[in-house]
Structures are given as structure tokens and as C-alpha cells.
Design an enzyme around this catalytic site. Structure first.
Site, PDB file in Angstrom:
ATOM      1  N   LYS A   1      37.203  61.374  -0.408  1.00 17.29           N
ATOM      2  CA  LYS A   1      36.264  60.317  -0.017  1.00 17.29           C
ATOM      3  C   LYS A   1      36.751  58.968  -0.530  1.00 17.29           C
ATOM      4  CE  LYS A   1      33.466  63.829   1.041  1.00 17.29           C
ATOM      5  NZ  LYS A   1      33.171  64.283   2.400  1.00 17.29           N
TER       6      LYS A   1
ATOM      7  N   TRP B   1      25.257  70.962  -0.313  1.00 16.67           N
ATOM      8  CA  TRP B   1      26.277  71.220  -1.325  1.00 16.67           C
ATOM      9  C   TRP B   1      25.645  71.597  -2.648  1.00 16.67           C
ATOM     10  CZ3 TRP B   1      30.296  72.296   1.173  1.00 16.67           C
ATOM     11  CH2 TRP B   1      30.596  71.642   2.357  1.00 16.67           C
TER      12      TRP B   1
ATOM     13  N   ASP C   1      28.294  66.844  -9.529  1.00 19.74           N
ATOM     14  CA  ASP C   1      29.217  66.828  -8.407  1.00 19.74           C
ATOM     15  C   ASP C   1      29.161  65.423  -7.810  1.00 19.74           C
ATOM     16  OD1 ASP C   1      30.566  67.015  -6.028  1.00 19.74           O
ATOM     17  OD2 ASP C   1      29.375  68.671  -5.212  1.00 19.74           O
TER      18      ASP C   1
END
Length: 357
Positions: A190, A99, A166
Site C-alpha cells: 500500500k 481482515w 495490523d
């Protein structure tokens, strides 16, 4: 009973599911949460409370705005440089996983990117350290938790430039000092709520400093000026996030859930290190609390163990294809009883193998 270790969209508290299900049937005087206007006073109250809880749970200082957006963290990969990276400037990125790589790739479409360090050559099994962040960087970007590889940064790298993070897979899982960051973004699926919602926490003063014309939907200021309602927001996702934030507050907040997350992670890592059938895949000092990655010493036993675990009600532990093995994602709502169920399965499988040999 199912023990859900899925990496995301992931487990949420049962009471949140029940409350959300009821709201689908009747949120307000016979109307479903799925059909009410986002302009109603009832939904404006939902957004206002969710905003308040994010700020309260993370102790967000004044001078920051909380935004409820769409497009996932993947859209943020482009929005960040679009808003913060001016012409002729260079942004610095830490490459610690898939990511992080995707984020810096998107930034390259907007401007210059400097990769300060990378652990790609080691299949991202550790977090790079002792790197330098140029003082003239427009900003420094990193990913705090790497879901695929099971590594996590617990300390904010020291720098004088704006810090962007992030936090998609570990936000709300541990105490952070928001004042150390200029922009935090996180996909909700999440620890915050269901897929479809992205939260951004933006330091107001970092905006409006570049000359680029920014499309309204990609401009943080547009969303700030309109209270996260520049366009129709993800109404249901925001509502479920609100329910989940209430649940987290009722448990004592982020500091209390961090204690539980530590206990869960320590218990499973202890079994991985003890059990001769298993081994961890990343550097011990960089082990994630959210995503615990491990493999079998004998790869031929991976499929039999996965099948055995599924028979015990354990789901979602198959590792990402780039790592293999297993990944136990242990977000806030996963009870420690589920961790014990996985540990019991590992121990009983060990006993089976010992008898077989």
C-alpha cells in the site's frame, strides 16, 4: 494518463518505478537486483538502510526490532498468537472488518479469543466504540484501517495489555506513536512497496514469554537473531521498499505526507457530500483517508459512471463486492491531481445527468 486508485498492489511513485527498473537491468556492476545474493555486502547495505529509514520515518524507540518478512499480513494472523498467546490465555480482538475477522479466526487455532466488539451486523460501516478490554488479555489486536469498508481508527484504544495492530493499509500515511504498540505488522503493498514484503515492528521484551515450541520460520526471534535473513528474503521487494522510503523521506517524511493525505481525503469527501448523485457508505466520524467508499443514490447509474470514469483515465475505483459502488484508494503516492480528476469526472457526470433529465 492513468489515475490509479487501486486498493493494492497499488500506485507507487514514478521515480521509484524508474529506479527499480534500472536496478533490474543493472544494480551492481552489471548484475541485476534479481540475481544478486542476499548475502552480499551490497544487499546487506540495502537491508540496513531500509531498517534505518523505517525507524527514522516512524520514530521507532529503542528496544524495538524491524523485520522484513514474507507471507503477507495473512501469515501474521497466525504468527502473532503463535508468539504471544500462551496456553490457557485469552487474546482480545476488535472485529471491524474482513481482515480483522480473518485475524481472529486464525488466532482461534492457537488459543482462546475474546471478541471485545464487532460492527459486523451493520456491514462494518462504523468502528465499535466504548468497549472493554479485559486486563488479563494476553494482548489486544485491532486493524487500524479497513480497506474494504473505508473505516479507520485514528486513536489507539486505551488498555494496559500489549497492543498489536495490523497497519497494512495506513502505515506511513500518518504520524503514530510506536511506543503505544507492542507489535505492528503491515503488508507492504500500500504505502511501503510492492507485494511480497511484510514489515513487522516488534517490541523485543514481549517475546520469549510462552512455553510453546515455535517453528523457526514462525518465530519472530529467529528473524531478529538473523537480521531478517533467516532464509532468503524477498530481495527485490525490499529494494523497491527502500527506494520508496527514500522518496518519502525526500518529501519531508510522514508528517508532511499526512498533510497531503488529509487534503486529498477532505477534497473527495467534500464532493461526495455535495454531489446529489453520490453518498458515502460509512459513519462520518470513522471515515478512512486511505480508502474512500461511496455509492450512487441511484444504483442503476453505477455502471455508466464507472464506464465514464474509465474513459477519463480513472482506474481501480470499483468497490469491493461486499460493499458495491466505488472505492477510491488514495495511498501516499497518489497525487492530488488524480483526486481532482476524479472529482471533475463526478461533477461532469452530474451535469450530464442533469441535462438528460
Amino acid at each position: 494518463m492513468k489515475h490509479n486508485f487501486g486498493a493494492g498492489p497499488c500506485i507507487l511513485p514514478q521515480e521509484v518505478f524508474k529506479q527499480a527498473a534500472q536496478a533490474v537491468l543493472d544494480f551492481n556492476d552489471g548484475l541485476s537486483i534479481l540475481e544478486i545474493s542476499h548475502r552480499t555486502t551490497e544487499f546487506e547495505a540495502v537491508v540496513a538502510e531500509a531498517d534505518k529509514l523505517v525507524k527514522e520515518l516512524l520514530n521507532v524507540p529503542s528496544g524495538y526490532s524491524v523485520l522484513f518478512l514474507q507471507g503477507g499480513a495473512s501469515l501474521q494472523f497466525a504468527m502473532v498468537p503463535m508468539n504471544l498467546l500462551g496456553g490457557g490465555q485469552t487474546a482480545s480482538y476488535l472485529d471491524s472488518g474482513v481482515w480483522a475477522t480473518k485475524a481472529l479466526k486464525e488466532a482461534k487455532f492457537i488459543g482462546n479469543v475474546n471478541v471485545v466488539a464487532s460492527s459486523k451486523d451493520a456491514n462494518y460501516t462504523f468502528i465499535p466504540k466504548d468497549f472493554e478490554i479485559p486486563a488479563d488479555s494476553a494482548y489486544f489486536h485491532y486493524t487500524s484501517n479497513n480497506t474494504i469498508y473505508g473505516t479507520e481508527l485514528f486513536e489507539v484504544p486505551k488498555t494496559s495489555v500489549p497492543v498489536v495492530c495490523d497497519m497494512s493499509s495506513d502505515i506511513m500515511s500518518r504520524v503514530i506513536d510506536v511506543a503505544q504498540f507492542d507489535l505492528i505488522y503491515a503488508g507492504a503493498q500500500k504505502n511501503i512497496g510492492p507485494a511480497g514484503l511484510t514489515i513487522a515492528i516488534v517490541k523485543d521484551e514481549i517475546l520469549g514469554k510462552i512455553d510453546r515450541k515455535i517453528p523457526s520460520m514462525l518465530n519472530y526471534q529467529s528473524h531478529i537473531d538473523n537480521g531478517s535473513m533467516y532464509n532468503t528474503p524477498p530481495v527485490f521487494s525490499i529494494y523497491v521498499a527502500l527506494l520508496n522510503l527514500r522518496w518519502l523521506k525526500s518529501k519531508g517524511g510522514v508528517a508532511e505526507i499526512e498533510k497531503e493525505n488529509k487534503q486529498k481525503a477532505e477534497a473527495l469527501y467534500r464532493e461526495i457530500d455535495r454531489n446529489p448523485l453520490f453518498k458515502g457508505t460509512c459513519a462520518v466520524e470513522d471515515r478512512s483517508r486511505m480508502n474512500i467508499c461511496f455509492v450512487m443514490e441511484n444504483a442503476e447509474l453505477e455502471k455508466p459512471f464507472l464506464k465514464y470514469a474509465e474513459e477519463q483515465g480513472i482506474v481501480g475505483i470499483k468497490g469491493h463486492r461486499s460493499v458495491g459502488g466505488f472505492r477510491a484508494s488514495m495511498y501516499n503516492a497518489l497525487p492530488i491531481t488524480s483526486v481532482h480528476a476524479l472529482i471533475d469526472a463526478m461533477q461532469s457526470f452530474e451535469e450530464q445527468q442533469a441535462k438528460a433529465n
